[in-house]
Design an enzyme around this catalytic site. Structure first.
Site, PDB file in Angstrom:
ATOM      1  N   HIS A 191       1.173  -1.411  -0.442  1.00 34.84           N
ATOM      2  CA  HIS A 191       0.034  -0.076   0.047  1.00 34.84           C
ATOM      3  C   HIS A 191       1.149   1.681   0.045  1.00 34.84           C
ATOM      4  O   HIS A 191       1.995   1.561   0.145  1.00 34.84           O
ATOM      5  CB  HIS A 191      -0.563  -0.124   1.371  1.00 34.84           C
ATOM      6  CG  HIS A 191      -1.929   0.944   1.247  1.00 34.84           C
ATOM      7  ND1 HIS A 191      -1.551   2.369   1.469  1.00 34.84           N
ATOM      8  CD2 HIS A 191      -3.230   0.590   1.270  1.00 34.84           C
ATOM      9  CE1 HIS A 191      -2.670   2.655   1.876  1.00 34.84           C
ATOM     10  NE2 HIS A 191      -3.860   1.870   2.525  1.00 34.84           N
ATOM     11  N   ASP A 250       2.773  -4.877   8.094  1.00 31.73           N
ATOM     12  CA  ASP A 250       1.650  -3.552   8.060  1.00 31.73           C
ATOM     13  C   ASP A 250       0.522  -4.658   8.025  1.00 31.73           C
ATOM     14  O   ASP A 250       0.174  -5.913   7.247  1.00 31.73           O
ATOM     15  CB  ASP A 250       1.663  -3.217   6.807  1.00 31.73           C
ATOM     16  CG  ASP A 250       0.629  -2.794   7.010  1.00 31.73           C
ATOM     17  OD1 ASP A 250      -0.504  -2.638   7.013  1.00 31.73           O
ATOM     18  OD2 ASP A 250       0.621  -1.954   5.498  1.00 31.73           O
ATOM     19  N   GLN A 286      -4.580  -5.146   6.700  1.00 29.68           N
ATOM     20  CA  GLN A 286      -5.273  -5.910   6.230  1.00 29.68           C
ATOM     21  C   GLN A 286      -5.541  -7.792   6.081  1.00 29.68           C
ATOM     22  O   GLN A 286      -6.768  -8.574   6.297  1.00 29.68           O
ATOM     23  CB  GLN A 286      -5.219  -6.633   5.030  1.00 29.68           C
ATOM     24  CG  GLN A 286      -5.047  -5.175   3.689  1.00 29.68           C
ATOM     25  CD  GLN A 286      -7.056  -5.126   3.328  1.00 29.68           C
ATOM     26  OE1 GLN A 286      -7.956  -5.594   3.691  1.00 29.68           O
ATOM     27  NE2 GLN A 286      -6.941  -3.420   3.375  1.00 29.68           N
ATOM     28  N   LYS A 306     -10.791  -0.761  10.214  1.00 30.74           N
ATOM     29  CA  LYS A 306     -11.267  -2.261   9.430  1.00 30.74           C
ATOM     30  C   LYS A 306     -11.098  -3.385  10.510  1.00 30.74           C
ATOM     31  O   LYS A 306     -11.546  -4.374   9.384  1.00 30.74           O
ATOM     32  CB  LYS A 306      -9.610  -2.398   8.555  1.00 30.74           C
ATOM     33  CG  LYS A 306      -9.180  -1.022   7.303  1.00 30.74           C
ATOM     34  CD  LYS A 306      -7.987  -1.565   6.833  1.00 30.74           C
ATOM     35  CE  LYS A 306      -7.842  -0.296   5.809  1.00 30.74           C
ATOM     36  NZ  LYS A 306      -6.896  -0.382   4.644  1.00 30.74           N
ATOM     37  N   CYS A 351      -4.357   2.248  -3.552  1.00 27.13           N
ATOM     38  CA  CYS A 351      -3.210   2.771  -3.316  1.00 27.13           C
ATOM     39  C   CYS A 351      -2.461   2.064  -3.250  1.00 27.13           C
ATOM     40  O   CYS A 351      -1.711   1.728  -2.401  1.00 27.13           O
ATOM     41  CB  CYS A 351      -4.078   3.098  -1.571  1.00 27.13           C
ATOM     42  SG  CYS A 351      -5.040   4.595  -1.148  1.00 27.13           S
TER      43      CYS A 351
HETATM   44  C1  LIG Z   1      -5.120   0.329   4.890  1.00 29.05           C
HETATM   45  C2  LIG Z   1      -4.521  -0.635   4.782  1.00 29.05           C
HETATM   46  C3  LIG Z   1      -3.445   0.970   4.823  1.00 29.05           C
HETATM   47  C4  LIG Z   1      -3.303   1.998   5.909  1.00 29.05           C
HETATM   48  O1  LIG Z   1      -3.931   2.179   6.831  1.00 29.05           O
HETATM   49  P1  LIG Z   1      -4.837   3.639   7.654  1.00 29.05           P
HETATM   50  O2  LIG Z   1      -5.892   3.336   8.489  1.00 29.05           O
HETATM   51  O3  LIG Z   1      -5.418   4.092   5.960  1.00 29.05           O
HETATM   52  O4  LIG Z   1      -3.617   4.627   8.019  1.00 29.05           O
HETATM   53  C5  LIG Z   1      -2.128   0.759   4.976  1.00 29.05           C
HETATM   54  N1  LIG Z   1      -1.272  -0.480   4.707  1.00 29.05           N
HETATM   55  C6  LIG Z   1      -2.466  -1.387   4.138  1.00 29.05           C
HETATM   56  C7  LIG Z   1      -2.186  -3.106   3.538  1.00 29.05           C
HETATM   57  C8  LIG Z   1      -4.105  -1.248   4.434  1.00 29.05           C
HETATM   58  O5  LIG Z   1      -5.133  -2.065   3.400  1.00 29.05           O
END
Ligand SMILES: *Cc1c(COP(=O)(O)O)cnc(C)c1O
Length: 404
Positions: A121, A198, A201, A224, A362
Site C-alpha cells: 500500500h 503491515d 488487512q 478495518k 493505493c
Molecule cells: C488501509 C491500509 C493501510 C493504511 O491504513 P490507514 O488506516 O489509512 O492508515 C496500510 N496498509 C494496508 C495494507 C492497508 O490495507
C-alpha cells in the site's frame, strides 16, 4: 457455523438501502462496518466518563484512564504482546509506519538498504522512500510473480548485511495475497535486519501472535476491524521502542521539562504525545472483544466460503479476469471485465446498491506490474452472504451489457 442473519442484525447499516436497493457492502478492505455494540460504546464514553486521561486526580479522569488502559491490555492479549507498554496507540496504520520510519532516520546510514515488497500500500512505500531520501539509504523492492505472490528466492538474494529493515504487509489490500511473513521475519533476522509487518488487512481476518511471529513491529488500524476511525496500534518490541527516538514532542510524552533539557517518559507514553483519540482507544477494545466473540475460526470459514463462491461465479462472466491468484489468499477479489473501464462498472453497480472499490487501491506499483489502470475490488467480511454475491454478479452482467 455462524448464524449470519443474527450477525447481520448486529450491524445496523446493513439493513439500509442505497439508491433504492438493499445495500450490498463489499468495500470491507477500505473500512469495515461497525456493530451496534461499538457504536453504543462511543456514545457511552461521552455520556458517562468523558475526561482527559493520565492527568487529573478527579474521578472521571481516573475512569477514562482506567478504560483506556484496560483497552490497551485487551489489545496486548489479543496480539499476544509480552508487555502492555509495547502496545502504542496511534491514529492508524499510516501513523504507525511513519513513527517507525521517522525513528529509523537516526539509525539508517548512507549505503544501508531498506527492503520493501512489491505488494505494498502507498502508506508502506512512501514513508520508506522519505527515509531513504533523508538518510542516503537505498530502497530495494522484493518482486512478485504473475499470481501476485512475492518471490522468496529473490527476497533471499536481496538480503545482506546492508539490509537494515524489511517491510511487508501480512495481507495485500489490492490482491488479497497472504504473505509468508514468518519465513520473511526469520530470514531478516538471520541478517540482523529489523522487520515491520503491515497488518492493516490481516487483523480483520486473523489474530496475529506477535511473539510467535517474532516481528519487530506490527501495525494496524482500528477502522478495518469493526472499530472506529482515528485509532490504530503500533506494536514494537520493547528493545526497539526504547531505541527509537520519540516521533512527536508534547504533553504526555515527557518526564521533566525545562528550557535546558527535557527527559522523555517511559513506554508507551514516550510515543503518545498530546491528547489521543480517547473514545477511539477505548472502543477499539470493544471491537476486539466483538470479533473474538464471533470467533476467528468462524470468521475465516465464512470468508473462505465467500471467496470460493465469488471466484467461481465471477469466472462465469465472459471476459472477466481476476488479478491475484495466490495460493494463500483472503476474501478479496480484484478483477476487470475486458474492454470496460473499472470506474464505469463501479458507477453502474453502485446505482444497484452495490459498494465495490474501483481504482488503484493505493497500490499503483501493482497496477503498473499488471499494466492496467486499476481494478474492481470486492472485499468480503464475515457478515456478507452468498445471496449478496449473486446480486453483485447480476449487477455486473447488467453493467457489462450496458457498456459493451
Ligand atoms: C488501509 C491500509 C493501510 C493504511 O491504513 P490507514 O488506516 O489509512 O492508515 C496500510 N496498509 C494496508 C495494507 C492497508 O490495507
Amino acid at each position: 457455523m455462524l448464524d449470519i442473519q443474527k450477525i447481520r442484525a448486529d450491524f445496523p447499516i446493513l439493513s439500509r438501502t442505497v439508491n433504492g436497493k438493499p445495500l450490498v457492502y463489499f468495500d470491507n478492505g477500505a473500512t469495515s462496518q461497525k456493530p451496534q455494540i461499538v457504536i453504543d460504546a462511543i456514545s457511552k464514553y461521552y455520556q458517562e466518563i468523558n475526561a482527559n486521561i493520565h492527568r487529573g486526580v478527579h474521578t472521571l479522569s481516573q475512569l477514562a484512564t482506567d478504560a483506556y488502559e484496560i483497552s490497551r491490555g485487551k489489545i496486548q492479549n489479543h496480539i499476544n504482546a509480552k508487555f502492555a507498554h509495547e502496545v502504542i496507540f496511534t491514529s492508524g496504520t499510516t501513523h504507525g509506519i511513519n513513527l517507525v520510519t521517522n525513528g529509523f532516520a537516526s539509525i539508517v546510514k548512507p549505503g544501508d538498504e531498506v527492503l520493501v515488497s512489491a505488494l505494498e500500500h502507498h502508506s508502506n512505500i512512501v514513508p520508506w522512500q522519505m527515509l531513504c531520501e533523508k538518510t542516503g539509504a537505498t530502497l530495494k523492492v522484493i518482486p512478485m510473480n504473475e499470481n501476485g505472490e512475492l518471490i522468496m528466492d529473490e527476497y533471499d538474494k536481496l538480503l545482506s548485511d546492508k539490509t537494515k529493515i524489511v517491510t511487508v504487509n501480512h495481507i495485500s489490500n489490492a490482491l488479497g495475497t497472504v504473505n509468508p511473513v514468518k519465513y520473511m521475519i526469520d530470514k531478516a533476522h538471520e541478517f540482523g535486519a529489523a522487520i515491520l509487518i503491515d497488518g492493516a488487512q490481516a487483523v480483520p481476518h486473523l489474530k496475529p501472535d506477535v511473539q510467535a511471529l517474532d516481528c519487530d513491529f506490527y501495525v494496524f488500524s482500528g477502522h478495518k476491524m469493526c472499530g472506529p476511525t482515528g485509532v490504530g496500534i503500533l506494536y514494537g518490541k520493547e528493545a526497539w521502542l526504547n531505541k527509537l527516538p520519540p516521533y512527536q514532542g508534547g504533553g504526555e510524552m515527557i518526564k521533566e521539562v525545562s528550557f535546558e533539557k527535557t527527559t522523555y517518559a517511559d513506554l508507551p507514553h514516550k510515543f503518545e504525545a498530546g491528547t489521543p483519540d480517547i473514545a477511539g482507544g477505548i472502543v477499539l477494545g470493544t471491537a476486539v472483544d466483538y470479533l473474538n466473540s464471533v470467533g476467528f475460526d468462524n470468521i475465516q470459514q465464512q470468508e473462505l466460503e465467500l471467496l470460493e463462491y465469488a471466484t467461481k461465479r465471477l469466472l462465469e462472466i465472459e471476459g472477466l479476469k481476476i488479478y491475484g491468484t495466490a495460493k494463500e489468499k483472503t476474501s478479496v477479489v480484484s478483477f476487470n471485465i475486458e474492454g470496460i473501464h473499472p470506474y464505469d462498472i463501479g458507477t453502474i453497480v453502485d446505482k444497484l446498491g452495490i459498494a465495490v472499490r474501483t481504482g488503484h487501491h493505493c497500490a499503483q506499483p501493482i497496477m503498473t506490474f499488471f499494466d492496467i489502470p486499476g481494478t474492481i475490488r470486492a472485499s468480503f467480511s464475515f457478515y456478507n452472504t452468498k445471496e449478496e454475491i449473486d446480486l453483485m454478479i447480476e449487477a455486473l452482467k447488467k453493467a457489462q451489457m450496458m457498456l459493451s
